[in-house]
Design a protein around this motif. Structure first.
Motif, PDB file in Angstrom:
ATOM      1  N   ALA A 267       0.900  -1.292  -0.067  1.00 58.78           N
ATOM      2  CA  ALA A 267       0.041   0.054   0.118  1.00 58.78           C
ATOM      3  C   ALA A 267       1.075   1.162   0.026  1.00 58.78           C
ATOM      4  N   PRO A 268       0.537   2.224  -0.753  1.00 65.70           N
ATOM      5  CA  PRO A 268       1.115   3.609  -0.754  1.00 65.70           C
ATOM      6  C   PRO A 268       1.449   4.017   0.767  1.00 65.70           C
ATOM      7  N   ARG A 269       2.726   4.478   1.060  1.00 63.35           N
ATOM      8  CA  ARG A 269       3.139   4.789   2.245  1.00 63.35           C
ATOM      9  C   ARG A 269       3.542   6.207   2.698  1.00 63.35           C
ATOM     10  N   GLY A 270       3.736   6.732   3.689  1.00 66.70           N
ATOM     11  CA  GLY A 270       4.447   7.847   3.755  1.00 66.70           C
ATOM     12  C   GLY A 270       3.324   9.150   4.044  1.00 66.70           C
ATOM     13  N   GLU A 271       3.823  10.247   4.406  1.00 63.07           N
ATOM     14  CA  GLU A 271       2.879  11.597   4.413  1.00 63.07           C
ATOM     15  C   GLU A 271       3.152  12.205   3.251  1.00 63.07           C
ATOM     16  N   PRO A 272       1.942  12.883   2.949  1.00 63.82           N
ATOM     17  CA  PRO A 272       1.972  13.623   1.581  1.00 63.82           C
ATOM     18  C   PRO A 272       2.746  15.014   1.836  1.00 63.82           C
ATOM     19  N   PRO A 273       3.410  15.395   0.673  1.00 62.81           N
ATOM     20  CA  PRO A 273       4.171  16.744   1.031  1.00 62.81           C
ATOM     21  C   PRO A 273       3.014  17.801   1.319  1.00 62.81           C
ATOM     22  N   VAL A 274       3.575  18.913   2.073  1.00 70.87           N
ATOM     23  CA  VAL A 274       2.979  20.157   2.461  1.00 70.87           C
ATOM     24  C   VAL A 274       3.613  21.347   2.036  1.00 70.87           C
ATOM     25  N   ALA A 275       2.844  22.265   1.410  1.00 68.68           N
ATOM     26  CA  ALA A 275       3.314  23.544   0.854  1.00 68.68           C
ATOM     27  C   ALA A 275       4.230  24.344   1.937  1.00 68.68           C
ATOM     28  N   GLN A 276       5.259  24.791   1.756  1.00 69.03           N
ATOM     29  CA  GLN A 276       6.070  25.704   2.496  1.00 69.03           C
ATOM     30  C   GLN A 276       5.115  26.896   2.773  1.00 69.03           C
ATOM     31  N   PRO A 277       5.479  27.358   4.099  1.00 65.32           N
ATOM     32  CA  PRO A 277       4.789  28.534   4.362  1.00 65.32           C
ATOM     33  C   PRO A 277       5.187  29.837   3.498  1.00 65.32           C
ATOM     34  N   GLY A 278       4.153  30.326   2.959  1.00 62.27           N
ATOM     35  CA  GLY A 278       4.252  31.440   2.031  1.00 62.27           C
ATOM     36  C   GLY A 278       4.308  31.124   0.641  1.00 62.27           C
ATOM     37  N   ALA A 279       4.259  29.707   0.473  1.00 64.23           N
ATOM     38  CA  ALA A 279       4.462  29.356  -1.081  1.00 64.23           C
ATOM     39  C   ALA A 279       3.264  29.942  -1.796  1.00 64.23           C
ATOM     40  N   PRO A 280       3.671  30.508  -3.184  1.00 66.53           N
ATOM     41  CA  PRO A 280       2.602  31.080  -3.852  1.00 66.53           C
ATOM     42  C   PRO A 280       1.356  30.213  -4.254  1.00 66.53           C
ATOM     43  N   VAL A 281       0.277  30.949  -4.712  1.00 65.68           N
ATOM     44  CA  VAL A 281      -0.774  30.085  -5.076  1.00 65.68           C
ATOM     45  C   VAL A 281      -0.392  30.080  -6.820  1.00 65.68           C
ATOM     46  N   VAL A 282      -0.359  28.950  -7.223  1.00 64.93           N
ATOM     47  CA  VAL A 282      -0.033  28.847  -8.631  1.00 64.93           C
ATOM     48  C   VAL A 282      -1.207  28.637  -9.567  1.00 64.93           C
ATOM     49  N   LEU A 283      -2.152  28.155  -9.111  1.00 65.74           N
ATOM     50  CA  LEU A 283      -3.541  27.765  -9.891  1.00 65.74           C
ATOM     51  C   LEU A 283      -4.651  28.170  -8.967  1.00 65.74           C
ATOM     52  N   SER A 284      -5.723  28.711  -9.398  1.00 73.63           N
ATOM     53  CA  SER A 284      -6.980  28.854  -8.694  1.00 73.63           C
ATOM     54  C   SER A 284      -8.121  29.041  -9.505  1.00 73.63           C
ATOM     55  N   GLY A 285      -9.357  28.748  -9.069  1.00 69.75           N
ATOM     56  CA  GLY A 285     -10.518  28.930  -9.707  1.00 69.75           C
ATOM     57  C   GLY A 285     -11.742  29.514  -8.878  1.00 69.75           C
ATOM     58  N   ASP A 286     -12.362  30.174  -9.174  1.00 78.13           N
ATOM     59  CA  ASP A 286     -13.357  30.886  -8.303  1.00 78.13           C
ATOM     60  C   ASP A 286     -14.875  30.788  -9.012  1.00 78.13           C
ATOM     61  N   GLY A 287     -15.749  29.763  -8.251  1.00 83.80           N
ATOM     62  CA  GLY A 287     -16.938  29.716  -8.652  1.00 83.80           C
ATOM     63  C   GLY A 287     -17.096  29.060 -10.132  1.00 83.80           C
ATOM     64  N   ILE A 288     -16.409  28.012 -10.361  1.00 82.99           N
ATOM     65  CA  ILE A 288     -16.146  27.523 -11.731  1.00 82.99           C
ATOM     66  C   ILE A 288     -17.425  26.678 -12.015  1.00 82.99           C
ATOM     67  N   ARG A 289     -18.114  26.931 -13.209  1.00 86.70           N
ATOM     68  CA  ARG A 289     -19.286  26.385 -13.831  1.00 86.70           C
ATOM     69  C   ARG A 289     -19.065  26.044 -15.036  1.00 86.70           C
ATOM     70  N   VAL A 290     -19.375  24.931 -15.459  1.00 87.03           N
ATOM     71  CA  VAL A 290     -19.227  23.848 -16.659  1.00 87.03           C
ATOM     72  C   VAL A 290     -20.701  23.457 -16.994  1.00 87.03           C
ATOM     73  N   SER A 291     -21.364  23.883 -18.071  1.00 92.80           N
ATOM     74  CA  SER A 291     -22.482  23.052 -18.524  1.00 92.80           C
ATOM     75  C   SER A 291     -22.689  22.299 -19.807  1.00 92.80           C
ATOM     76  N   PHE A 292     -23.169  21.373 -20.010  1.00 92.88           N
ATOM     77  CA  PHE A 292     -23.253  20.678 -21.157  1.00 92.88           C
ATOM     78  C   PHE A 292     -24.824  20.807 -21.728  1.00 92.88           C
ATOM     79  N   PRO A 293     -24.807  21.009 -23.090  1.00 95.19           N
ATOM     80  CA  PRO A 293     -26.510  21.128 -23.512  1.00 95.19           C
ATOM     81  C   PRO A 293     -27.080  19.681 -23.758  1.00 95.19           C
TER      82      PRO A 293
END
Length: 552
Positions: A267-293
């Motif tokens: 089974a996969p082991r170990g702890e997940p990496p954590v971002a360093q304090p002050g690490a910049p946000v590289v990607l973000s989305g705000d209220g993303i909406r996707v619709s298909f007809p």
């Protein structure tokens, strides 16, 4: 003592001839009783599926000779290499298949005919083996759909496979397999690529059918958690051999063979990496909406639509992994594609401080090298007609990142080395590699452009547990080395636990819970999250089961 339903003695299967021959199954012996489940487990290439296909004599072309050994069905010889005249003919075997031995294949989308309706495909076996009339077949198909939990499909018998979800397609395959109430049901990876809640439903269905019809069940899986829940006995295969056979409880509590212990510890082991304090946000989305007809009027205006993603907000920092989990159809993959601008969406998407949601194709092209994706199916996403050098180096050519062929080759060779592959793979083609190797190639293709963000869409779902652990370790190592941000989309919560420091839980296109991984696993707030975790850990205490294993 009553005789076992199926007996296999000293089975050998070879593919090819001469020096290049592959001895896929080497002296395998086992038996299964009525009402019993025997699980075959092992890594890809261990011989599980070839062994299973040998029972109804459905081996693919390329078998070097008549398989050696003996296969008996309640004393009747289906195969006897030493005395071929005593075994059943091919014509006699046709009545055995489906009537007494039925099989559920791993991938229902490729096993079902895309041009035939659901009713026609289920009814076909009833007409061939029972000679039922068209009306009787129609009634029986409705009964079978009800039996496998597809009551709603009884009014959609004209539906085609692509119109159904993965779980619905798998249930249709099960309906076809049990139509003639077989004595032995072979289930070859029946829940691969299904989300955890649908997995639990399919397994419960198989258990119910086994009990109801007193069938023997041969269950093939690389998921040891499922095997532990389903099987009465387990046979562990490696390199065509059964290296250990024992009752399930004994095998999981005190395995005797080193390979079995290795599988159980994979089974996969170990702890997940954590971002360093002050690490910049590289990607973000705000209220993303996707619709298909779904429907349009005569003027082409949309009158009905499905909201695949409905107002989801998220962000991921450099060196951090955000896990996105949820059932099939929850909008996970669509959200990932929207962040990469591969589907139309509404709502701001910001990459490295700049909004990219309004950019055209040409303007987005320059940013593509910073936003990469690794797809779920490493074979389907790699061109079968191109060499590994061409596949991995394509992005370098598109973005003009290499001044010469020699420089491009050097960059490709270096990134292949980083994912654990040597220079000898450059001139080879995707079909020459295992699933784990193909996934490493897919990761190399994304990594060669030195992106800031990689979206990983179910990158380990079809891989063995040992390969899963290797890929998780590889991804963590690469992330630490280059401070990459990952958006990790998966239904495998054990893998998510090992890789993601934060989790976004999605249902019906919406984010129902969001927080750090430890908090969500230890104290989920939403009933839906608790249901996901319970299904993932087979009803056990997910707080204990989900705790990351120690590195000792």
């Amino acid at each position: 003592m009553t005789r076992p339903l199926i007996e296999v003695e000293n089975l050998h299967v070879r593919f090819g001839s001469g020096e290049g021959a592959v001895h896929a199954v080497r002296g395998v012996s086992f038996s299964v009783n009525r009402g019993e489940t025997l699980a075959l487990v092992g890594e890809s290439g261990s011989g599980k599926s070839v062994t299973a296909l040998s029972l109804p004599r459905l081996l693919p072309p390329g078998v070097a000779s008549w398989p050696e050994g003996i296969i008996r069905l309640e004393g009747q010889e289906l195969l006897n290499a030493a005395s071929p005249e005593s075994a059943l003919s091919e014509r006699q075997m046709r009545s055995i298949r489906a009537e007494r031995i039925a099989m559920i294949f791993q991938e229902p989308m490729t096993s079902l005919n895309p041009l035939h309706t659901i009713e026609r495909q289920i009814a076909e076996t009833l007409m061939v083996h029972q000679g039922l009339s068209r009306r009787a077949c129609h009634d029986r198909v409705r009964e079978l759909l009800d039996l496998v939990g597809l009551e709603r499909l009884k009014d959609r018998l004209g539906a085609l496979p692509h119109e159904l979800s993965g779980g619905q397609r798998q249930r249709v395959m099960i309906a076809m397999a049990i139509a003639n109430e077989p004595d032995l049901l072979i289930a070859d990876e029946p829940t691969t690529a299904l989300d955890v809640t649908v997995q639990a439903q399919i397994l419960a269905l198989l258990e119910d059918l086994r009990s109801r019809f007193n069938m023997a069940l041969l269950f093939i899986s690389h998921d040891l958690g499922l095997v532990r829940r389903m099987a009465d006995r387990v046979a562990v295969m490696k390199d065509g051999l059964i290296v250990e056979q024992a009752p399930t409880r004994v095998l999981f509590s005190s395995p005797s063979h080193p390979y079995t212990r290795q599988l159980l510890d994979s089974a996969p082991r170990g702890e997940p990496p954590v971002a360093q304090p002050g690490a910049p946000v590289v990607l973000s989305g705000d209220g993303i909406r996707v619709s298909f007809p779904l429907r349009k009027d005569i003027l082409g205006r949309v009158t009905e639509e499905v909201r695949a993603v409905d107002g989801v907000s998220l962000s991921v920092r450099a060196g951090e992994t955000l896990g996105i989990v949820g059932e099939s159809g929850s909008g996970k993959t669509t959200l990932g594609l929207a962040l990469l601008r591969l589907v139309r969406s509404k709502g701001p998407v910001v990459f490295l401080g700049d909004r990219i949601d309004g950019l055209g194709r040409r303007a987005m092209r320059d940013r593509r090298k910073g936003l990469q994706i690794v797809f779920q199916d490493p074979f389907g996403s790699l061109s079968p007609r191109r060499t590994i050098e061409q596949i991995v180096g394509e992005g370098l050519s598109v973005h003009g990142l290499a001044r010469s062929k020699d420089e491009a080759r050097a960059l490709v060779t270096r990134v292949l080395s980083e994912v654990g592959l040597g220079e000898d793979v450059l001139t080879r083609f995707p079909h020459e590699f295992s699933g784990g190797q193909r996934q490493r190639i897919s990761i190399a293709r994304a990594l060669v452009l030195r992106p800031s963000v990689i979206v990983l869409d179910e990158p380990t779902s079809a891989l063995d547990v040992t390969i899963q652990a290797q890929i998780v370790d590889l991804l963590r190592d690469i992330q630490k080395r280059y401070t990459l941000a990952y958006v990790f989309i998966s239904h495998d919560l054990r893998v998510v636990r090992a890789l993601a420091s934060r989790i976004l839980v999605m249902k019906d296109g919406r984010a129902v819970e969001h927080g750090d991984t430890a908090s969500i696993f230890e104290a989920p707030k939403e009933p839906y999250t608790r249901a996901l975790l319970a299904a993932a850990f087979n009803g056990t205490d997910f707080r204990a089961a989900a705790s990351p294993p120690s590195e000792d």
